[in-house]
Design a protein around this motif. Structure first.
Motif, PDB file in Angstrom:
ATOM      1  N   PHE A 171       0.857  -1.182   0.000  1.00  0.00           N
ATOM      2  CA  PHE A 171       0.000   0.000   0.000  1.00  0.00           C
ATOM      3  C   PHE A 171       0.898   1.238   0.000  1.00  0.00           C
ATOM      4  O   PHE A 171       1.454   1.589   1.042  1.00  0.00           O
ATOM      5  N   PRO A 172       1.083   1.873  -1.148  1.00  0.00           N
ATOM      6  CA  PRO A 172       1.909   3.087  -1.200  1.00  0.00           C
ATOM      7  C   PRO A 172       1.301   4.198  -0.342  1.00  0.00           C
ATOM      8  O   PRO A 172       0.176   4.093   0.145  1.00  0.00           O
ATOM      9  N   ASP A 173       2.029   5.275  -0.167  1.00  0.00           N
ATOM     10  CA  ASP A 173       1.546   6.417   0.617  1.00  0.00           C
ATOM     11  C   ASP A 173       0.222   6.932   0.046  1.00  0.00           C
ATOM     12  O   ASP A 173       0.088   7.125  -1.164  1.00  0.00           O
ATOM     13  N   GLY A 174      -0.733   7.129   0.942  1.00  0.00           N
ATOM     14  CA  GLY A 174      -2.041   7.622   0.515  1.00  0.00           C
ATOM     15  C   GLY A 174      -3.017   6.521   0.149  1.00  0.00           C
ATOM     16  O   GLY A 174      -4.191   6.801  -0.125  1.00  0.00           O
ATOM     17  N   CYS A 175      -2.551   5.301   0.141  1.00  0.00           N
ATOM     18  CA  CYS A 175      -3.407   4.153  -0.194  1.00  0.00           C
ATOM     19  C   CYS A 175      -3.662   3.357   1.084  1.00  0.00           C
ATOM     20  O   CYS A 175      -2.734   2.778   1.657  1.00  0.00           O
ATOM     21  N   GLU A 176      -4.894   3.351   1.544  1.00  0.00           N
ATOM     22  CA  GLU A 176      -5.236   2.693   2.801  1.00  0.00           C
ATOM     23  C   GLU A 176      -5.726   1.261   2.557  1.00  0.00           C
ATOM     24  O   GLU A 176      -6.139   0.909   1.460  1.00  0.00           O
ATOM     25  N   GLN A 177      -5.708   0.475   3.628  1.00  0.00           N
ATOM     26  CA  GLN A 177      -6.135  -0.914   3.518  1.00  0.00           C
ATOM     27  C   GLN A 177      -7.625  -1.041   3.214  1.00  0.00           C
ATOM     28  O   GLN A 177      -8.071  -2.063   2.692  1.00  0.00           O
ATOM     29  N   THR A 178      -8.375   0.001   3.543  1.00  0.00           N
ATOM     30  CA  THR A 178      -9.815  -0.022   3.228  1.00  0.00           C
ATOM     31  C   THR A 178     -10.053  -0.048   1.720  1.00  0.00           C
ATOM     32  O   THR A 178     -11.157  -0.377   1.274  1.00  0.00           O
ATOM     33  N   CYS A 179      -9.021   0.248   0.945  1.00  0.00           N
ATOM     34  CA  CYS A 179      -9.159   0.216  -0.510  1.00  0.00           C
ATOM     35  C   CYS A 179      -9.405  -1.203  -1.031  1.00  0.00           C
ATOM     36  O   CYS A 179      -9.852  -1.381  -2.163  1.00  0.00           O
ATOM     37  N   LEU A 180      -9.119  -2.205  -0.196  1.00  0.00           N
ATOM     38  CA  LEU A 180      -9.410  -3.584  -0.598  1.00  0.00           C
ATOM     39  C   LEU A 180     -10.896  -3.795  -0.856  1.00  0.00           C
ATOM     40  O   LEU A 180     -11.285  -4.734  -1.557  1.00  0.00           O
ATOM     41  N   ASN A 181     -11.708  -2.895  -0.302  1.00  0.00           N
ATOM     42  CA  ASN A 181     -13.163  -3.027  -0.471  1.00  0.00           C
ATOM     43  C   ASN A 181     -13.630  -2.759  -1.900  1.00  0.00           C
ATOM     44  O   ASN A 181     -14.801  -2.976  -2.201  1.00  0.00           O
ATOM     45  N   VAL A 182     -12.726  -2.303  -2.757  1.00  0.00           N
ATOM     46  CA  VAL A 182     -13.128  -2.108  -4.159  1.00  0.00           C
ATOM     47  C   VAL A 182     -13.464  -3.443  -4.805  1.00  0.00           C
ATOM     48  O   VAL A 182     -14.121  -3.499  -5.852  1.00  0.00           O
TER      49      VAL A 182
END
Length: 260
Positions: free
Chosen positions: A231-242
């Motif tokens: 997860f690069p900077d600015g990319c949170e783990q909640t993005c897995l919800n996509v």
């Protein structure tokens, strides 16, 4: 008093056991294992063709991705064919030629329906397990016709409880062993993302617009490399919800359990 309590506990345990596990009809061992072997055919075929334990991604979803555009053509053809089947009362054709034509027509419609389910697998992933639920009883009917034609249907059906239960338990055991053999066979965030990407799932950025990659058009801000999620900077783990609405991977992975 203690003896009575122990007896009551044992009785309750037996009731729970009998409610969870099916009633098994006593069979000669030879008949039991022969029926178990025959009952395993659809399970083995499904596992090899439509699950991650076999070649599900290479056969099932590849077939859907490359030929999915023809699903509407097959659906329309099935509707027309079923209409003609009904109008001409083909199910009542009892002559020698009529029987052959009826069997061929019915088989063709069934194959067309099966092909339609496979072609639409990306949109309706649960369709293939529903197809298994339809094919399995048909296979058992074929087994009766081929090997137990002289047995009463009630007797034959009562024989199936033990072999079917045995095949289910064996399938579950093999699945658990497969999962523990390799960490890549587990279902976790890494394998979930990898399965979503391999099976053609499109990320849903509606509620997560910041999760889209700034470098790759349409890609996610996170990525996997060497079985690790980054997860690069600015990319949170909640993005897995996509990928939360993508069930293609879980249907392939959990296919053996669904059959049980």
């Amino acid at each position: 008093g203690g003896t009575n309590n122990n007896g009551n506990h044992f009785t309750r345990l037996m009731k729970i056991f009998s409610s969870v596990f099916p009633k098994v009809e006593p069979l000669p061992w030879r008949t039991f294992f022969w029926l178990s072997f025959l009952c395993s055919f659809p399970v083995v075929a499904y596992t090899l063709l439509f699950t991650q334990m076999g070649y599900g991604e290479n056969i099932y979803y590849s077939f859907s991705q490359h030929f999915g555009e023809y699903s509407s053509v097959i659906a329309e053809s099935l509707i027309i064919f079923a209409f003609l089947y009904y109008i001409f009362d083909i199910d009542e054709w009892n002559s020698e030629i009529g029987n052959v034509f009826r069997i061929l027509s019915t088989s063709l419609m069934f194959l067309g329906f099966a092909s339609l389910v496979m072609l639409a697998s990306n949109k309706y992933p649960y369709g293939i397990i529903s197809l298994f639920a339809l094919i399995d009883p048909l296979w058992l009917l074929i087994v009766k016709t081929m090997f137990y034609r002289n047995k009463e249907t009630r007797t034959y059906v009562s024989w199936l409880s033990g072999p079917l239960f045995f095949v289910s338990i064996l399938t579950a055991i093999v699945f658990v062993i497969w999962v523990f053999l390799d960490s890549g066979n587990e279902w976790n965030n890494v394998t979930k993302v990898e399965a979503a990407e391999r099976t053609g799932c499109v990320p849903d950025y509606h509620d997560y617009p910041n999760c889209m990659s700034q470098e790759e058009s349409g890609g996610t801000c996170f990525f996997t490399y060497d079985s690790t999620l980054y997860f690069p900077d600015g990319c949170e783990q909640t993005c897995l919800n996509v990928y939360s609405k993508c069930i293609n991977g879980i249907v392939l992975w959990a296919g053996p359990l669904m059959m049980c």
